[in-house]
Design an enzyme around this catalytic site. Structure first.
Site, PDB file in Angstrom:
ATOM      1  N   SER A   1     -23.159  89.679 -48.184  1.00 61.54           N
ATOM      2  CA  SER A   1     -23.622  91.077 -48.117  1.00 61.54           C
ATOM      3  C   SER A   1     -24.784  91.218 -47.146  1.00 61.54           C
ATOM      4  O   SER A   1     -25.758  90.458 -47.217  1.00 61.54           O
ATOM      5  CB  SER A   1     -24.106  91.552 -49.494  1.00 61.54           C
ATOM      6  OG  SER A   1     -23.053  91.510 -50.407  1.00 61.54           O
TER       7      SER A   1
ATOM      8  N   ASP B   1     -15.810  80.950 -58.449  1.00 65.85           N
ATOM      9  CA  ASP B   1     -16.989  80.803 -57.585  1.00 65.85           C
ATOM     10  C   ASP B   1     -18.082  80.034 -58.349  1.00 65.85           C
ATOM     11  O   ASP B   1     -18.109  80.053 -59.595  1.00 65.85           O
ATOM     12  CB  ASP B   1     -17.457  82.231 -57.224  1.00 65.85           C
ATOM     13  CG  ASP B   1     -18.595  82.265 -56.227  1.00 65.85           C
ATOM     14  OD1 ASP B   1     -18.714  81.328 -55.428  1.00 65.85           O
ATOM     15  OD2 ASP B   1     -19.357  83.257 -56.239  1.00 65.85           O
ATOM     16  N   HIS B   2     -18.986  79.402 -57.617  1.00 65.94           N
ATOM     17  CA  HIS B   2     -20.191  78.771 -58.181  1.00 65.94           C
ATOM     18  C   HIS B   2     -20.130  78.243 -59.612  1.00 65.94           C
ATOM     19  O   HIS B   2     -20.543  78.914 -60.553  1.00 65.94           O
ATOM     20  CB  HIS B   2     -21.357  79.766 -58.195  1.00 65.94           C
ATOM     21  CG  HIS B   2     -22.032  79.866 -56.877  1.00 65.94           C
ATOM     22  ND1 HIS B   2     -22.779  78.862 -56.326  1.00 65.94           N
ATOM     23  CD2 HIS B   2     -22.042  80.871 -55.978  1.00 65.94           C
ATOM     24  CE1 HIS B   2     -23.225  79.245 -55.151  1.00 65.94           C
ATOM     25  NE2 HIS B   2     -22.785  80.457 -54.912  1.00 65.94           N
TER      26      HIS B   2
ATOM     27  N   HIS C   1     -28.292  84.438 -50.723  1.00 65.22           N
ATOM     28  CA  HIS C   1     -27.613  85.230 -51.750  1.00 65.22           C
ATOM     29  C   HIS C   1     -28.392  86.506 -52.075  1.00 65.22           C
ATOM     30  O   HIS C   1     -29.627  86.494 -52.027  1.00 65.22           O
ATOM     31  CB  HIS C   1     -27.515  84.440 -53.060  1.00 65.22           C
ATOM     32  CG  HIS C   1     -26.481  83.382 -53.057  1.00 65.22           C
ATOM     33  ND1 HIS C   1     -26.784  82.056 -53.210  1.00 65.22           N
ATOM     34  CD2 HIS C   1     -25.142  83.447 -52.934  1.00 65.22           C
ATOM     35  CE1 HIS C   1     -25.662  81.346 -53.183  1.00 65.22           C
ATOM     36  NE2 HIS C   1     -24.651  82.162 -53.013  1.00 65.22           N
TER      37      HIS C   1
ATOM     38  N   VAL D   1     -18.656  87.910 -50.868  1.00 62.49           N
ATOM     39  CA  VAL D   1     -19.316  89.221 -50.871  1.00 62.49           C
ATOM     40  C   VAL D   1     -19.514  89.673 -52.322  1.00 62.49           C
ATOM     41  O   VAL D   1     -18.532  89.898 -53.045  1.00 62.49           O
ATOM     42  CB  VAL D   1     -18.461  90.270 -50.135  1.00 62.49           C
ATOM     43  CG1 VAL D   1     -19.212  91.600 -50.053  1.00 62.49           C
ATOM     44  CG2 VAL D   1     -18.086  89.788 -48.740  1.00 62.49           C
ATOM     45  N   GLY D   2     -20.777  89.775 -52.736  1.00 62.21           N
ATOM     46  CA  GLY D   2     -21.060  90.174 -54.107  1.00 62.21           C
ATOM     47  C   GLY D   2     -21.877  91.455 -54.186  1.00 62.21           C
ATOM     48  O   GLY D   2     -21.410  92.514 -54.602  1.00 62.21           O
ATOM     49  N   THR D   3     -23.128  91.357 -53.749  1.00 56.79           N
ATOM     50  CA  THR D   3     -24.099  92.447 -53.925  1.00 56.79           C
ATOM     51  C   THR D   3     -23.593  93.794 -53.403  1.00 56.79           C
ATOM     52  O   THR D   3     -23.724  94.817 -54.082  1.00 56.79           O
ATOM     53  CB  THR D   3     -25.419  92.075 -53.204  1.00 56.79           C
ATOM     54  OG1 THR D   3     -25.835  90.793 -53.690  1.00 56.79           O
ATOM     55  CG2 THR D   3     -26.499  93.093 -53.474  1.00 56.79           C
TER      56      THR D   3
ATOM     57  N   HIS E   1     -21.726  81.881 -47.933  1.00 52.46           N
ATOM     58  CA  HIS E   1     -22.135  82.628 -49.136  1.00 52.46           C
ATOM     59  C   HIS E   1     -23.186  83.660 -48.732  1.00 52.46           C
ATOM     60  O   HIS E   1     -23.745  83.590 -47.654  1.00 52.46           O
ATOM     61  CB  HIS E   1     -22.706  81.665 -50.178  1.00 52.46           C
ATOM     62  CG  HIS E   1     -21.636  80.946 -50.949  1.00 52.46           C
ATOM     63  ND1 HIS E   1     -21.537  80.991 -52.314  1.00 52.46           N
ATOM     64  CD2 HIS E   1     -20.609  80.196 -50.528  1.00 52.46           C
ATOM     65  CE1 HIS E   1     -20.497  80.286 -52.698  1.00 52.46           C
ATOM     66  NE2 HIS E   1     -19.914  79.786 -51.633  1.00 52.46           N
TER      67      HIS E   1
ATOM     68  N   ASP F   1     -20.777  73.516 -57.373  1.00 46.99           N
ATOM     69  CA  ASP F   1     -22.009  73.661 -56.606  1.00 46.99           C
ATOM     70  C   ASP F   1     -23.003  72.582 -57.033  1.00 46.99           C
ATOM     71  O   ASP F   1     -23.714  72.725 -58.019  1.00 46.99           O
ATOM     72  CB  ASP F   1     -22.588  75.069 -56.844  1.00 46.99           C
ATOM     73  CG  ASP F   1     -23.936  75.261 -56.164  1.00 46.99           C
ATOM     74  OD1 ASP F   1     -24.399  74.316 -55.482  1.00 46.99           O
ATOM     75  OD2 ASP F   1     -24.518  76.349 -56.313  1.00 46.99           O
TER      76      ASP F   1
HETATM   77  P1  13P Z   1     -24.009  88.351 -51.884  1.00 47.30           P
HETATM   78  O1  13P Z   1     -24.230  88.887 -53.244  1.00 47.30           O
HETATM   79  O2  13P Z   1     -25.244  88.199 -51.126  1.00 47.30           O
HETATM   80  O3  13P Z   1     -22.934  89.087 -51.152  1.00 47.30           O
HETATM   81  O4  13P Z   1     -23.460  86.849 -52.079  1.00 47.30           O
HETATM   82  C1  13P Z   1     -22.338  86.623 -52.854  1.00 47.30           C
HETATM   83  C2  13P Z   1     -22.059  85.172 -52.989  1.00 47.30           C
HETATM   84  O5  13P Z   1     -22.356  84.395 -52.121  1.00 47.30           O
HETATM   85  C3  13P Z   1     -21.388  84.730 -54.210  1.00 47.30           C
HETATM   86  O6  13P Z   1     -21.133  83.376 -54.223  1.00 47.30           O
END
Ligand code: 13P
EC number: 4.1.2.13
Length: 317
Positions: free
Chosen positions: A245, A93-94, A206, A265-267, A242, A125
């Site tokens: 969450s 990712d990124h 994000h 999905v990260g946070t 992106h 990115d």
């Molecule tokens: P969130 O943390 O808002 O879910 O975003 C994750 C993300 O886009 C990672 O590239």
């Protein structure tokens, strides 16, 4: 061979490109779960196996520099330990060209490292660059990744939230459409680069990765579905959301029906894991269990998707 073994065998052998196209045709979502702590990966993969759903395991540079993912190599090693390629593949990712603090990044080194390690997909990115610079670097990444069969995601538009400074109020961003991906520029970028998926800005933001905000509840973003339709029409490739969450459910479901195939999905999963670790006195098993349940809930209840790996596999027979 019974039906169950059939879809699994097909999925194990299918290229990610084929999987992604089949998912896109059926309006099935492929979530990409960020792994800031290594033990999170096993929990996510175990959940996917249990509910027969397909997702990407992904790691971004901030997962390594700001949390405990350690390195792209460490993530690959953990993936090889607990992988099941019928339900999960690995995505970088990124990799920013200019990072969230405005610093230049040796993107070529990082992308090449992931390709050499055997990642299935990478993301460059260049969204902080001019359109022409973004195109030129994204094209270069396609040249590095495609010969090894590795997919490339690029980004156009401003998905805010990772920067450490204050952000304008969310409602202001959404109403103004400031930073939204231009459909014309997106079409031009896709045609000029040969990228496989494009991350777009349509109201998504994000979750924070610095300061106190990283532990707080994220704003409940909305999405401009009419804008998304224009992007889909102009680009013709699977689009990526992106900041997955906390997006309001009614918007997420519409986005999936209208051309978003991959959602990062990260946070949400990081905070689930961190909270369970804290409450259990750092008991990794307890935190993994909490995350496993959260992964199943995201797939089955939030996206309202069941057995997506099986469905994709059956379409690829
Ligand atoms: P969130 O943390 O808002 O879910 O975003 C994750 C993300 O886009 C990672 O590239």
């Amino acid at each position: 061979m019974n039906i169950m073994e059939n879809w699994k065998k097909v999925m194990e052998k299918a290229t990610l490109k084929k999987v992604m196209e089949a998912a896109s045709n059926q309006h099935l979502v492929i979530p990409a779960f960020n792994i800031p702590y290594l033990p999170m990966m096993e929990a996510v993969i175990e959940a996917l196996k249990e509910i027969e759903c397909f997702a990407l395991i992904e790691v971004a540079r901030p997962d390594i520099t700001r949390f405990e993912a350690r390195s792209f190599a460490a993530i690959k090693k953990e993936f090889d330990r607990c992988k099941d390629t019928s339900v999960a593949r690995l995505h970088q990712d990124h990799v920013p060209v200019i990072d969230e603090e405005g610093k230049e990044v040796d993107w070529k080194l990082l992308v090449t490292e992931a390709v050499d390690l055997g990642y299935d997909s990478v993301m460059i990115d260049g969204s902080r660059l001019s359109l022409e610079e973004n195109i030129s670097i994204s094209k270069e990444v396609v040249g590095i990744a495609h010969p090894s069969g590795v997919l490339v995601e690029a980004e156009l538009g401003a998905v805010m939230g990772h920067e450490s400074g204050p952000m304008p109020p969310y409602d202001e961003i959404f109403a103004s459409g400031k930073g939204f991906t231009s459909p014309e520029d997106a079409a031009y970028m896709v045609q000029s680069t040969g990228i496989d998926w494009l991350s777009v800005a349509i109201g998504n933001i994000h979750g924070a990765i610095t300061g106190v905000a990283k532990d707080q509840k994220k704003v409940q973003a909305r999405l401009n579905i009419e804008h998304l339709k224009k992007l889909v029409q102009k680009t013709g490739i699977p689009l990526v959301l992106h900041g997955g969450s906390g997006v309001q459910k009614e918007y997420v479901l519409q986005a999936i029906q209208n051309g978003i195939t991959k959602i990062n999905v990260g946070t949400e999963i990081r905070q689930t894991y961190e909270k369970a670790m804290k409450e259990s006195g750092n008991n990794v098993n307890v935190a993994q269990k909490a995350l496993k349940e959260k992964t199943k809930e995201i797939m089955n209840q939030y996206y309202e998707m069941t057995q997506t790996a099986r469905k994709i596999g059956e379409a690829l027979f």
